[in-house]
Design a protein around this motif. Structure first.
Motif, PDB file in Angstrom:
ATOM      1  N   MET A 165       0.813  -1.218   0.000  1.00  0.00           N
ATOM      2  CA  MET A 165       0.000   0.000   0.000  1.00  0.00           C
ATOM      3  C   MET A 165       0.846   1.268   0.000  1.00  0.00           C
ATOM      4  SD  MET A 165      -2.915  -1.409  -0.130  1.00  0.00           S
ATOM      5  CE  MET A 165      -3.975   0.031   0.089  1.00  0.00           C
ATOM      6  N   SER A 166       2.103   1.157   0.388  1.00  0.00           N
ATOM      7  CA  SER A 166       2.963   2.344   0.433  1.00  0.00           C
ATOM      8  C   SER A 166       3.481   2.668  -0.971  1.00  0.00           C
ATOM      9  CB  SER A 166       4.138   2.116   1.380  1.00  0.00           C
ATOM     10  OG  SER A 166       4.963   1.059   0.905  1.00  0.00           O
ATOM     11  N   ASN A 167       3.954   3.873  -1.132  1.00  0.00           N
ATOM     12  CA  ASN A 167       4.494   4.303  -2.418  1.00  0.00           C
ATOM     13  C   ASN A 167       5.834   5.003  -2.196  1.00  0.00           C
ATOM     14  OD1 ASN A 167       4.782   4.873  -5.113  1.00  0.00           O
ATOM     15  ND2 ASN A 167       3.414   6.666  -5.083  1.00  0.00           N
ATOM     16  N   PRO A 168       6.959   4.381  -2.558  1.00  0.00           N
ATOM     17  CA  PRO A 168       7.060   3.083  -3.228  1.00  0.00           C
ATOM     18  C   PRO A 168       6.795   1.915  -2.252  1.00  0.00           C
ATOM     19  CG  PRO A 168       9.237   3.893  -2.692  1.00  0.00           C
ATOM     20  CD  PRO A 168       8.294   4.995  -2.324  1.00  0.00           C
ATOM     21  N   GLU A 169       6.612   0.725  -2.789  1.00  0.00           N
ATOM     22  CA  GLU A 169       6.406  -0.451  -1.956  1.00  0.00           C
ATOM     23  C   GLU A 169       7.651  -0.713  -1.117  1.00  0.00           C
ATOM     24  OE1 GLU A 169       5.499  -3.500  -4.779  1.00  0.00           O
ATOM     25  OE2 GLU A 169       3.397  -2.928  -4.943  1.00  0.00           O
TER      26      GLU A 169
END
Length: 390
Positions: A312-316
């Motif tokens: 879910m984070s950006n970047p993974e």
């Protein structure tokens, strides 16, 4: 002592028919100073009964601050007190109906003395062994390699198998299996866990030698490896590391090891992750692949129960999360996991609760009991049933 006539009179008062009863009649009497505290009754299944009948032993283990468990040679059981509404009498030599002769011509009275009584008994429930304490004890003094010149090795907090059996709530076979899992070796009769950095140092020597000699990863010659690396580390430690990360076999009287791809990749991944709070997933995968011997392929499924990927984070990102570091208690485990992440997919959480499953229990059953499910963006996720302190 009752006579046969007194027994027959009692039957008439109770309106019982003599022909409905056994020919042998037991008359019970209590001995002097009989107390319910004299005996404890333990309910055993057929397997444990045969275990006792063949001369083997059962051992109750636990420190003063622990709930006692009972151990056979290879299994661990919780001890639970079960109350009964009927008084249980201890009658040595008393025969059950199937042990009595069928050819008696007349009734006879047998006088039997009660040696003890209870209104409760201990029942056993198979459980997972409590092994976190084992790792904790061994980590008090991990083995960091041979002492250098002038240095004295620390001799405190070292444990023999007898010491571990006294302290750990698990059977001997379960303890031995866990010692193998965490790569423990026996040094001077003491069981020692290797310091992780030292273990990786040994593995690094081996993988570098494999690459430099262009050996197939499934055919690493033991004798040549020991001779090449002996100036760097003790032969016993090199061979122990090969046993931890490979499988031994013999071919034409020569001993070889086949390195286990998943174990080697997993160990090197932990080395990369242990000093970083979070790692960019793409960058980690590139560095990870470069760190393993030629011919090995890294895959994220090799890191189950070792590392957690955040899609879910950006970047993974990816971070170290070892199941061995989580609480053993089921409620505490779920609370801790939901503190780390509010919502989990089933694939993500399963590696971290798999070891909590009892006999014939599934992770799905655990999630039903301790978590609440919902659908988020078309994906089924699980969150805590109660508010979790953060």
């Amino acid at each position: 002592m009752r006579t046969l006539e007194e027994v027959q009179a009692t039957l008439q008062i109770a309106k019982l028919k003599e022909e409905d009863l056994q020919e042998t009649i037991h008359c019970l009497s209590f001995g002097e100073n009989v107390s319910s505290a004299d005996y404890c009754l333990l309910e055993l299944d057929d397997t444990l009964c045969k275990h006792i009948e063949t001369g083997q032993s059962l051992v109750i283990r636990g420190d003063k601050d622990e709930h006692a468990v009972l151990c056979s040679g290879d299994k661990t059981y919780d001890l639970k007190i079960a109350d009964t509404s009927n008084l249980l009498l201890f009658l040595p030599g008393c025969k059950t109906p199937d042990q009595l002769p069928n050819n008696q011509d007349s009734q006879q009275v047998v006088h039997t003395q009660v040696w003890g009584f209870c209104n409760s008994y201990w029942e056993l429930r198979k459980r997972h062994p409590k092994l976190k304490k084992l790792t904790k004890l061994l980590m008090e003094n991990p083995y960091e390699g041979p002492a250098l010149g002038g240095q004295e090795e620390i001799t405190e907090n070292r444990y023999t198998m007898e010491d571990l059996l006294e302290r750990i709530q698990a059977s001997e076979e379960e303890i031995k299996a866990h010692l193998e899992t965490i790569h423990v070796c026996q040094i001077d009769d003491f069981w020692r866990v290797l310091d992780f950095d030292y273990e990786m140092k040994l593995l690094g020597h081996i993988t570098q030698l494999v690459d430099s000699e262009s050996w197939p990863i499934d055919k690493v010659p033991l004798q040549t490896t020991l001779e090449e690396l002996e100036p760097l580390e003790p032969r016993a430690m090199i061979e122990h590391c090969l046993s931890c990360y490979g499988k031994r076999y013999t071919e034409n009287d020569n001993v070889f090891y086949s390195l286990h791809e998943d174990k080697v990749c997993r160990g090197l991944a932990q080395l990369l992750l242990q000093n970083a709070v979070k790692f960019n997933l793409r960058e980690f995968q590139e560095v990870w692949q470069q760190s393993v011997p030629e011919g090995m392929s890294t895959r994220l499924d090799q890191l189950r129960s070792l590392a957690l990927v955040d899609r879910m984070s950006n970047p993974e990102t990816i971070c170290l999360l070892r199941v061995d570091d989580l609480p053993e208690d089921t409620v505490e485990r779920f609370n801790h996991l939901f503190t780390l992440r509010e919502k989990w997919t089933e694939d993500d959480i399963t590696p971290y609760i798999q070891d909590l499953c009892g006999e014939k229990q599934t992770t799905g059953a655990l999630l039903t009991k301790y978590a609440r499910s919902s659908v988020q963006n078309g994906i089924k996720v699980f969150n805590s049933r109660r508010p979790v302190a953060t």
